[in-house]
Design a protein around this motif. Structure first.
Motif, PDB file in Angstrom:
ATOM      1  N   GLN A   1       0.859  -1.182   0.000  1.00 23.98           N
ATOM      2  CA  GLN A   1       0.000   0.000   0.000  1.00 23.98           C
ATOM      3  C   GLN A   1       0.903   1.241   0.000  1.00 23.98           C
ATOM      4  O   GLN A   1       1.051   1.938   1.002  1.00 23.98           O
ATOM      5  N   PHE A   2       1.519   1.490  -1.146  1.00 27.12           N
ATOM      6  CA  PHE A   2       2.622   2.454  -1.222  1.00 27.12           C
ATOM      7  C   PHE A   2       2.171   3.897  -0.974  1.00 27.12           C
ATOM      8  O   PHE A   2       2.848   4.641  -0.265  1.00 27.12           O
ATOM      9  N   SER A   3       1.036   4.292  -1.543  1.00 28.21           N
ATOM     10  CA  SER A   3       0.604   5.675  -1.392  1.00 28.21           C
ATOM     11  C   SER A   3       0.216   6.021   0.048  1.00 28.21           C
ATOM     12  O   SER A   3       0.739   6.969   0.629  1.00 28.21           O
ATOM     13  N   PRO A   4      -0.692   5.242   0.677  1.00 21.32           N
ATOM     14  CA  PRO A   4      -0.998   5.556   2.081  1.00 21.32           C
ATOM     15  C   PRO A   4       0.213   5.376   2.995  1.00 21.32           C
ATOM     16  O   PRO A   4       0.366   6.109   3.980  1.00 21.32           O
ATOM     17  N   GLY A   5       1.091   4.423   2.683  1.00 22.45           N
ATOM     18  CA  GLY A   5       2.297   4.259   3.479  1.00 22.45           C
ATOM     19  C   GLY A   5       3.190   5.477   3.399  1.00 22.45           C
ATOM     20  O   GLY A   5       3.732   5.952   4.416  1.00 22.45           O
ATOM     21  N   ALA A   6       3.344   6.021   2.182  1.00 22.89           N
ATOM     22  CA  ALA A   6       4.161   7.217   2.008  1.00 22.89           C
ATOM     23  C   ALA A   6       3.556   8.410   2.744  1.00 22.89           C
ATOM     24  O   ALA A   6       4.275   9.211   3.368  1.00 22.89           O
ATOM     25  N   GLU A   7       2.232   8.530   2.710  1.00 21.63           N
ATOM     26  CA  GLU A   7       1.568   9.619   3.431  1.00 21.63           C
ATOM     27  C   GLU A   7       1.824   9.521   4.934  1.00 21.63           C
ATOM     28  O   GLU A   7       2.056  10.540   5.600  1.00 21.63           O
ATOM     29  N   GLU A   8       1.786   8.315   5.454  1.00 19.98           N
ATOM     30  CA  GLU A   8       2.019   8.121   6.886  1.00 19.98           C
ATOM     31  C   GLU A   8       3.471   8.446   7.248  1.00 19.98           C
ATOM     32  O   GLU A   8       3.753   9.066   8.282  1.00 19.98           O
ATOM     33  N   LEU A   9       4.401   8.050   6.399  1.00 19.07           N
ATOM     34  CA  LEU A   9       5.809   8.363   6.642  1.00 19.07           C
ATOM     35  C   LEU A   9       6.040   9.862   6.610  1.00 19.07           C
ATOM     36  O   LEU A   9       6.787  10.410   7.445  1.00 19.07           O
ATOM     37  N   ASP A  10       5.426  10.558   5.655  1.00 16.74           N
ATOM     38  CA  ASP A  10       5.557  12.016   5.602  1.00 16.74           C
ATOM     39  C   ASP A  10       4.973  12.670   6.853  1.00 16.74           C
ATOM     40  O   ASP A  10       5.530  13.639   7.388  1.00 16.74           O
ATOM     41  N   ALA A  11       3.838  12.149   7.326  1.00 24.02           N
ATOM     42  CA  ALA A  11       3.214  12.703   8.537  1.00 24.02           C
ATOM     43  C   ALA A  11       4.135  12.529   9.741  1.00 24.02           C
ATOM     44  O   ALA A  11       4.257  13.430  10.581  1.00 24.02           O
ATOM     45  N   TYR A  12       4.781  11.380   9.822  1.00 22.49           N
ATOM     46  CA  TYR A  12       5.724  11.152  10.919  1.00 22.49           C
ATOM     47  C   TYR A  12       6.922  12.104  10.810  1.00 22.49           C
ATOM     48  O   TYR A  12       7.367  12.670  11.819  1.00 22.49           O
ATOM     49  N   ALA A  13       7.414  12.294   9.602  1.00 26.40           N
ATOM     50  CA  ALA A  13       8.537  13.216   9.405  1.00 26.40           C
ATOM     51  C   ALA A  13       8.171  14.624   9.855  1.00 26.40           C
ATOM     52  O   ALA A  13       8.986  15.325  10.479  1.00 26.40           O
ATOM     53  N   ASP A  14       6.950  15.048   9.551  1.00 30.37           N
ATOM     54  CA  ASP A  14       6.499  16.377   9.996  1.00 30.37           C
ATOM     55  C   ASP A  14       6.484  16.474  11.519  1.00 30.37           C
ATOM     56  O   ASP A  14       6.806  17.520  12.090  1.00 30.37           O
ATOM     57  N   LEU A  15       6.118  15.371  12.188  1.00 33.25           N
ATOM     58  CA  LEU A  15       6.045  15.372  13.652  1.00 33.25           C
ATOM     59  C   LEU A  15       7.409  15.527  14.301  1.00 33.25           C
ATOM     60  O   LEU A  15       7.554  16.209  15.322  1.00 33.25           O
TER      61      LEU A  15
ATOM     62  N   THR B   1      16.763  12.750  10.849  1.00 29.28           N
ATOM     63  CA  THR B   1      15.903  11.568  10.761  1.00 29.28           C
ATOM     64  C   THR B   1      14.662  11.863   9.940  1.00 29.28           C
ATOM     65  O   THR B   1      14.217  11.027   9.144  1.00 29.28           O
ATOM     66  N   ALA B   2      14.104  13.046  10.116  1.00 33.47           N
ATOM     67  CA  ALA B   2      12.925  13.422   9.329  1.00 33.47           C
ATOM     68  C   ALA B   2      13.238  13.380   7.838  1.00 33.47           C
ATOM     69  O   ALA B   2      12.416  12.913   7.035  1.00 33.47           O
ATOM     70  N   GLU B   3      14.422  13.833   7.464  1.00 38.90           N
ATOM     71  CA  GLU B   3      14.804  13.817   6.058  1.00 38.90           C
ATOM     72  C   GLU B   3      14.942  12.380   5.541  1.00 38.90           C
ATOM     73  O   GLU B   3      14.529  12.062   4.413  1.00 38.90           O
ATOM     74  N   LYS B   4      15.500  11.497   6.365  1.00 32.39           N
ATOM     75  CA  LYS B   4      15.620  10.087   5.964  1.00 32.39           C
ATOM     76  C   LYS B   4      14.244   9.451   5.771  1.00 32.39           C
ATOM     77  O   LYS B   4      14.029   8.669   4.842  1.00 32.39           O
ATOM     78  N   VAL B   5      13.303   9.794   6.651  1.00 28.69           N
ATOM     79  CA  VAL B   5      11.959   9.236   6.549  1.00 28.69           C
ATOM     80  C   VAL B   5      11.267   9.759   5.287  1.00 28.69           C
ATOM     81  O   VAL B   5      10.574   9.012   4.584  1.00 28.69           O
ATOM     82  N   ARG B   6      11.468  11.032   4.975  1.00 28.30           N
ATOM     83  CA  ARG B   6      10.889  11.575   3.739  1.00 28.30           C
ATOM     84  C   ARG B   6      11.468  10.879   2.510  1.00 28.30           C
ATOM     85  O   ARG B   6      10.766  10.671   1.515  1.00 28.30           O
ATOM     86  N   GLN B   7      12.733  10.514   2.581  1.00 35.53           N
ATOM     87  CA  GLN B   7      13.335   9.783   1.477  1.00 35.53           C
ATOM     88  C   GLN B   7      12.681   8.400   1.335  1.00 35.53           C
ATOM     89  O   GLN B   7      12.438   7.929   0.229  1.00 35.53           O
ATOM     90  N   GLN B   8      12.378   7.779   2.468  1.00 31.73           N
ATOM     91  CA  GLN B   8      11.676   6.490   2.424  1.00 31.73           C
ATOM     92  C   GLN B   8      10.295   6.659   1.799  1.00 31.73           C
ATOM     93  O   GLN B   8       9.837   5.796   1.033  1.00 31.73           O
ATOM     94  N   ALA B   9       9.621   7.768   2.127  1.00 29.41           N
ATOM     95  CA  ALA B   9       8.302   8.037   1.538  1.00 29.41           C
ATOM     96  C   ALA B   9       8.431   8.230   0.022  1.00 29.41           C
ATOM     97  O   ALA B   9       7.607   7.729  -0.752  1.00 29.41           O
ATOM     98  N   HIS B  10       9.471   8.945  -0.411  1.00 29.58           N
ATOM     99  CA  HIS B  10       9.717   9.152  -1.837  1.00 29.58           C
ATOM    100  C   HIS B  10       9.953   7.821  -2.554  1.00 29.58           C
ATOM    101  O   HIS B  10       9.416   7.569  -3.646  1.00 29.58           O
TER     102      HIS B  10
END
Length: 288
Positions: free
Chosen positions: A250-264, A272-281
């Motif tokens: 479920q790549f799209s909702p997973g990426a959205e959740e990762l981006d939300a965590y990075a924002d937090l 770490t936030a930047e690494k998580v955004r890269q995972q979302a990308h």
């Protein structure tokens, strides 16, 4: 929908799951969360065969067991002995090493049926039965091993439901803690655990069980999503949910959740936030 390639238990259908989660969130946010109700809702979310009649039957079984305890047997030690006499001796509730390998060991209705389970679920049985009988009982979340306590701190008696309710001496408790952590027992470890702390620890156990079994990622995701409904949950659960969604395709909702965590976490941990955004990308790129 049942998945025949997976071993039972099978999850409930979406409509049932949504209702269970609504009730779980409502109970978790209530003024006095009901531990047995929360545990049975966890069980119903993991095991689609647990219907309303099954939930009611489990509550009635806890009531029945409580009815076999003597009336006000005495102080904390007497209560511990009385509960051990019924649950440990008469009904043979206890744990074995093999119970750590079974999902059922974390589901209250199955623990009541099998009379086997993890320390924390056996402790839930002790807690709910003793509480119904009026005992001064509470959970004690020792590192690596959950037990139950009776009475105030100055008279505290600890019992180990995994060992049939054996009453613990101070040396016994010290050895349990040292064996789990290598560090000595601290008085703070003997504080009563709240119902929501117990629930989070149960969900942690389910997630750990599923993490060792990649084919059970659905079980892990359900446990994470229930944990997110508990007030004051760890922010990192958002990251775990995102990873599980990606793992399950479920790549799209997973990426959205990762981006939300990075924002937090960006304010406190930008790298770490930047690494998580890269995972979302990377997850989004899998959609192409």
């Amino acid at each position: 929908m049942r998945r025949p390639y997976l071993p039972p238990p099978y999850p409930p259908p979406p409509e049932r799951s949504a209702e269970l989660r609504r009730r779980f969130a409502e109970e978790a946010r209530s003024e006095r969360p009901d531990l047995s109700a929360l545990c049975l809702l966890i069980g119903a979310e993991a095991d689609g065969s647990l219907d309303e009649a099954g939930i009611d039957a489990a509550q009635l079984e806890l009531d029945r067991l409580a009815g076999e305890l003597p009336y006000r047997p005495g102080g904390p030690q007497a209560w511990a002995d009385a509960v051990r006499g019924v649950l440990g001796a008469r009904y043979d509730f206890h744990g074995t090493p093999g119970d750590y390998d079974r999902l059922e060991s974390s589901l209250l209705h199955e623990v009541l049926r099998r009379r086997r389970g993890l320390p924390i679920l056996l402790s839930v049985v002790w807690l709910e039965v003793a509480r119904r009988a009026g005992a001064p009982v509470y959970g004690v979340a020792l590192p690596g091993h959950f037990v139950v306590g009776f009475g105030p701190a100055e008279e505290q008696t600890l019992a180990d439901p995994f060992d049939g309710g054996r009453v613990l001496t101070g040396t016994d408790t010290e050895m349990l803690v040292v064996g789990a952590t290598g560090a000595p027992l601290d008085a703070s470890m003997l504080e009563p655990a709240t119902p929501l702390e117990v629930v989070q620890r149960i969900l942690n156990n389910i997630r750990a069980w599923a993490a060792a079994r990649p084919e059970q990622s659905d079980v892990a995701l359900r446990a994470v999503e229930l944990a997110l409904l508990v007030p004051s949950h760890p922010a990192r659960l958002r990251y775990e949910r995102g990873q599980l969604l990606v793992q399950r395709g479920q790549f799209s909702p997973g990426a959205e959740e990762l981006d939300a965590y990075a924002d937090l976490i960006e304010v406190v941990d930008e790298p770490t936030a930047e690494k998580v955004r890269q995972q979302a990308h990377t997850a989004r790129s899998m959609l192409n």
